[in-house]
Design a protein around this motif. Structure first.
Motif, mmCIF file in Angstrom:
data_model
loop_
_atom_site.group_PDB
_atom_site.id
_atom_site.type_symbol
_atom_site.label_atom_id
_atom_site.label_comp_id
_atom_site.label_asym_id
_atom_site.label_seq_id
_atom_site.Cartn_x
_atom_site.Cartn_y
_atom_site.Cartn_z
ATOM 1 N N LEU A 175 0.816 -1.211 0.000
ATOM 2 C CA LEU A 175 0.000 0.000 0.000
ATOM 3 C C LEU A 175 0.852 1.264 0.000
ATOM 4 C CD1 LEU A 175 -2.807 -1.053 2.513
ATOM 5 C CD2 LEU A 175 -2.824 -1.157 0.021
ATOM 6 N N THR A 176 1.981 1.241 0.697
ATOM 7 C CA THR A 176 2.828 2.433 0.803
ATOM 8 C C THR A 176 4.113 2.336 -0.007
ATOM 9 O OG1 THR A 176 4.040 1.591 2.735
ATOM 10 C CG2 THR A 176 1.975 2.769 3.153
ATOM 11 N N GLY A 177 4.502 1.111 -0.377
ATOM 12 C CA GLY A 177 5.775 0.918 -1.064
ATOM 13 C C GLY A 177 6.963 0.876 -0.121
ATOM 14 N N GLN A 178 6.725 0.975 1.176
ATOM 15 C CA GLN A 178 7.818 0.938 2.149
ATOM 16 C C GLN A 178 8.430 -0.464 2.195
ATOM 17 O OE1 GLN A 178 6.713 2.023 6.126
ATOM 18 N NE2 GLN A 178 8.746 1.631 6.975
ATOM 19 N N VAL A 179 9.760 -0.518 2.193
ATOM 20 C CA VAL A 179 10.491 -1.786 2.286
ATOM 21 C C VAL A 179 11.340 -1.753 3.550
ATOM 22 C CG1 VAL A 179 12.116 -3.356 1.175
ATOM 23 C CG2 VAL A 179 10.561 -1.982 -0.227
ATOM 24 N N GLU A 180 11.138 -2.732 4.408
ATOM 25 C CA GLU A 180 11.850 -2.802 5.684
ATOM 26 C C GLU A 180 12.831 -3.968 5.668
ATOM 27 O OE1 GLU A 180 10.889 -3.440 10.471
ATOM 28 O OE2 GLU A 180 9.259 -3.407 8.991
ATOM 29 N N LEU A 181 14.093 -3.681 5.915
ATOM 30 C CA LEU A 181 15.109 -4.724 6.033
ATOM 31 C C LEU A 181 15.046 -5.296 7.440
ATOM 32 C CD1 LEU A 181 17.456 -6.144 4.542
ATOM 33 C CD2 LEU A 181 18.978 -4.422 5.540
ATOM 34 N N LEU A 182 14.796 -6.597 7.542
ATOM 35 C CA LEU A 182 14.628 -7.255 8.836
ATOM 36 C C LEU A 182 15.943 -7.828 9.329
ATOM 37 C CD1 LEU A 182 11.402 -9.268 7.927
ATOM 38 C CD2 LEU A 182 11.519 -7.068 9.104
ATOM 39 N N SER A 183 15.921 -8.335 10.555
ATOM 40 C CA SER A 183 17.044 -9.138 11.011
ATOM 41 C C SER A 183 17.131 -10.357 10.104
ATOM 42 C CB SER A 183 16.857 -9.567 12.459
ATOM 43 O OG SER A 183 15.669 -10.329 12.600
ATOM 44 N N SER A 184 18.318 -10.859 9.885
ATOM 45 C CA SER A 184 18.534 -11.897 8.886
ATOM 46 C C SER A 184 17.976 -13.250 9.316
ATOM 47 C CB SER A 184 20.033 -12.044 8.618
ATOM 48 O OG SER A 184 20.550 -10.858 8.072
ATOM 49 N N MET A 185 17.755 -14.115 8.324
ATOM 50 C CA MET A 185 17.421 -15.501 8.621
ATOM 51 C C MET A 185 18.571 -16.161 9.374
ATOM 52 S SD MET A 185 15.492 -17.052 5.258
ATOM 53 C CE MET A 185 16.848 -16.730 4.125
ATOM 54 N N VAL A 186 18.275 -17.245 10.029
ATOM 55 C CA VAL A 186 19.321 -17.998 10.729
ATOM 56 C C VAL A 186 20.325 -18.551 9.725
ATOM 57 C CG1 VAL A 186 19.773 -20.008 12.184
ATOM 58 C CG2 VAL A 186 17.733 -18.588 12.591
ATOM 59 N N GLN A 187 19.832 -18.977 8.554
ATOM 60 C CA GLN A 187 20.654 -19.642 7.550
ATOM 61 C C GLN A 187 20.453 -18.980 6.188
ATOM 62 O OE1 GLN A 187 22.827 -22.648 7.586
ATOM 63 N NE2 GLN A 187 23.195 -21.556 5.658
ATOM 64 N N ALA A 188 21.548 -18.753 5.467
ATOM 65 C CA ALA A 188 21.438 -18.317 4.067
ATOM 66 C C ALA A 188 20.788 -19.434 3.261
ATOM 67 C CB ALA A 188 22.807 -17.973 3.516
ATOM 68 N N ARG A 189 19.891 -19.063 2.323
ATOM 69 C CA ARG A 189 19.173 -20.071 1.552
ATOM 70 C C ARG A 189 18.795 -19.542 0.172
ATOM 71 N NH1 ARG A 189 16.966 -23.673 5.480
ATOM 72 N NH2 ARG A 189 16.966 -22.754 7.563
ATOM 73 N N GLN A 190 18.840 -20.431 -0.811
ATOM 74 C CA GLN A 190 18.159 -20.218 -2.077
ATOM 75 C C GLN A 190 17.515 -21.548 -2.458
ATOM 76 O OE1 GLN A 190 20.931 -19.214 -5.242
ATOM 77 N NE2 GLN A 190 21.500 -21.338 -5.535
ATOM 78 N N GLY A 191 16.465 -21.507 -3.250
ATOM 79 C CA GLY A 191 15.764 -22.745 -3.586
ATOM 80 C C GLY A 191 15.049 -23.360 -2.403
ATOM 81 N N HIS A 192 14.746 -22.551 -1.399
ATOM 82 C CA HIS A 192 14.012 -23.026 -0.228
ATOM 83 C C HIS A 192 12.513 -22.893 -0.480
ATOM 84 C CE1 HIS A 192 14.654 -18.707 -0.026
ATOM 85 N NE2 HIS A 192 13.528 -18.632 0.671
ATOM 86 N N ALA A 193 11.708 -23.210 0.512
ATOM 87 C CA ALA A 193 10.262 -22.991 0.455
ATOM 88 C C ALA A 193 9.856 -22.197 1.686
ATOM 89 C CB ALA A 193 9.514 -24.321 0.397
ATOM 90 N N ALA A 194 8.873 -21.325 1.523
ATOM 91 C CA ALA A 194 8.358 -20.515 2.636
ATOM 92 C C ALA A 194 6.837 -20.631 2.641
ATOM 93 C CB ALA A 194 8.791 -19.069 2.503
#
Length: 338
Positions: free
Chosen positions: A46-65
């Motif tokens: 709605l606002t276009g605001q992007v918030e950078l969060l604390s990182s995941m525990v593990q770096a991942r690609q090809g994961h599922a959420a």
């Protein structure tokens, strides 16, 4: 189409975008700077605001959420993008209230990347298939995650009809799960086959009607009619849950792969960008569910492949991440208004 906002971390592929209960979009992991990233961001459509969060525990690609019934997000498996670790068994939970990630004490029963994770009507999550620890290993196995106990349980001896990775899955109105296509170096059945998981009988059953098109990296779009579209670079299949059959239809006018795709509020669908004839395209096409055809619907602000498209709560479709013609990761987020 126009550039709507911008990610803090550009992601080329392998990232996930999960709509939360309040409409915000959780962007996790993916490939960044030639390796998987731990970066997590929240986009407010709605606002276009992007918030950078604390990182995941593990770096991942090809994961599922997977969004859980209580509003948390289950993050499973994936790989590190370094060519050394091809699959992981670790899992973690995102809490949207504290905006933090916590590793689950007990991992999945098997290492997986490029698997599917589908929320069932029971509240459990079906995790199926995926790439294993070696390049030649694609798994038949499936397991269930119970969000109440926070544990994974193997479905063995029940297993997929064909081993699959890069496949796709969708929950049907019946409560069954449609699992289609994918890559398989063992039986060679995956690219043309489909199966149903029945959570009541706890069985996987191969559909008698195969896909019309060989599909090693399918995209599924559940249309407003309840039918499921299976996109392919050479055409498309429509799955009818009542007859449990596939019907071949003409696909997008411009043949493409690695496109972004989403259902639309009018019961149709939209495909955006992708790789066409070895060039990354900015073209956009819509599927008209009444006429059963695709038609040209403009162009992206920037050509991209491997992006992720999500229908947001404001009615627009956000296109997130991907690569441009120069193979550079994209941070710009575009919006398509139907």
């Amino acid at each position: 189409m126009y550039a709507f906002t911008r990610l803090h971390v550009a992601r080329s592929q392998g990232h996930t975008v999960t709509p939360l209960g309040d409409g915000r979009l959780l962007v996790l992991g993916g490939r960044s700077d030639n390796r998987a990233t731990r970066a997590a961001e929240l986009i407010d459509p709605l606002t276009g605001q992007v918030e950078l969060l604390s990182s995941m525990v593990q770096a991942r690609q090809g994961h599922a959420a997977t969004l859980l019934p209580d509003g948390r997000v289950l993050v499973t498996g994936g790989d590190l993008g370094d060519g050394r670790v091809l699959a992981m068994s670790s899992a973690e939970i995102f809490d949207p209230v504290s905006k933090t990630f916590q590793a689950l004490p007990r991992p999945m029963t098997l290492e997986r990347s490029r698997h599917t994770a589908t929320l069932l009507n029971s509240g459990k999550v079906l995790i199926a298939g995926g790439q294993g620890l070696s390049p030649a290993m694609v798994t038949f196995s499936a397991e269930l995650f119970d969000p109440v106990s926070g544990s994974f349980e193997s479905l063995a001896p029940q297993r997929l009809v064909a081993p699959r990775t890069y496949h796709a899955a969708a929950l049907l109105a019946s409560g069954q799960v449609l699992i289609v296509g994918g890559t398989d170096w063992q039986t060679l059945r995956a690219p043309t086959s489909a199966e149903l998981y029945d959570p009541v009988r706890n069985t996987f059953t191969q559909l008698a009607c195969p896909l019309s098109f060989r599909n090693e990296m399918p995209q599924l779009i559940t249309l407003g009619s309840g039918r499921v579209m299976v996109l392919n670079s050479r055409g498309a299949d429509l799955f009818d849950p009542l007859s449990q059959t596939f019907q071949a239809i003409a696909g997008p006018r411009k043949a493409r792969a690695y496109e972004a795709a989403s259902a639309l509020g009018d019961g149709g669908a939209v495909v955006l960008g992708g790789l066409s004839a070895d060039a990354v395209t900015p073209t956009v096409e819509r599927y008209d569910p009444l006429r059963g055809v695709f038609w040209s619907a403009g162009r992206l602000h920037k050509e991209r492949a491997w992006g992720v498209a999500i229908l947001a709560n404001h009615g627009g479709v956000l296109v997130i991440g991907g690569v441009d013609q120069g193979d550079a990761a994209i941070a710009d987020v575009e919006v398509y208004w139907p």
